[in-house]
Design an enzyme around this catalytic site. Structure first.
Site, PDB file in Angstrom:
ATOM      1  N   CYS A 109       0.912  -1.088  -0.172  1.00  0.00           N
ATOM      2  CA  CYS A 109       0.039   0.164  -0.012  1.00  0.00           C
ATOM      3  C   CYS A 109       0.608   1.442  -0.408  1.00  0.00           C
ATOM      4  CB  CYS A 109      -0.888  -0.039   1.205  1.00  0.00           C
ATOM      5  SG  CYS A 109      -1.808   1.700   1.713  1.00  0.00           S
TER       6      CYS A 109
ATOM      7  N   CYS B 144       0.237   3.575   3.020  1.00  0.00           N
ATOM      8  CA  CYS B 144       0.906   3.167   3.844  1.00  0.00           C
ATOM      9  C   CYS B 144       2.624   3.634   4.186  1.00  0.00           C
ATOM     10  CB  CYS B 144       0.307   1.576   4.157  1.00  0.00           C
ATOM     11  SG  CYS B 144      -1.361   1.393   4.073  1.00  0.00           S
TER      12      CYS B 144
END
Length: 105
Positions: A26, A29
């Protein structure tokens, strides 16, 4: 010492627990990772910070209905104090945590 379960970690008495639900693949993230590290340092001794990889902990992610990542949830004795998905700027996250910690102190 046996490894604590997620429920034991978030329900422990004492300090609030900030949980970062993330995945290695991600992009947002990865943007949040250094922010989370800095927040953990800024609130050391006041807030416990844990990271939960949603790919490795799907049951926990489902339990808390994690739809998008990163999702941050601040728990206090098992109760959700604050929750937000997406990237949160460091100054905003520090401010939110400080405010929430002051409310439970």
């Amino acid at each position: 010492m046996p490894k604590k379960s997620f429920q034991e970690l978030i329900q422990a008495p004492g300090m609030p627990v900030l949980v970062d639900f993330y995945a290695d693949w991600c992009g947002p993230c990865k943007t949040m990772a250094p922010i989370i590290e800095q927040v953990a340092k800024n609130h050391s001794g006041k807030v416990k910070v844990i990271k939960i990889n949603v790919d490795h902990n799907q049951a926990v992610a489902q339990q808390y209905q994690i739809q998008g990542i990163p999702t941050l949830i601040l728990f206090y004795q098992g109760r959700i104090l604050w929750r937000q998905s997406g990237v949160v700027p460091a100054h905003q996250l520090n401010q939110i945590i400080a405010q929430q910690v002051a409310n439970v102190a």
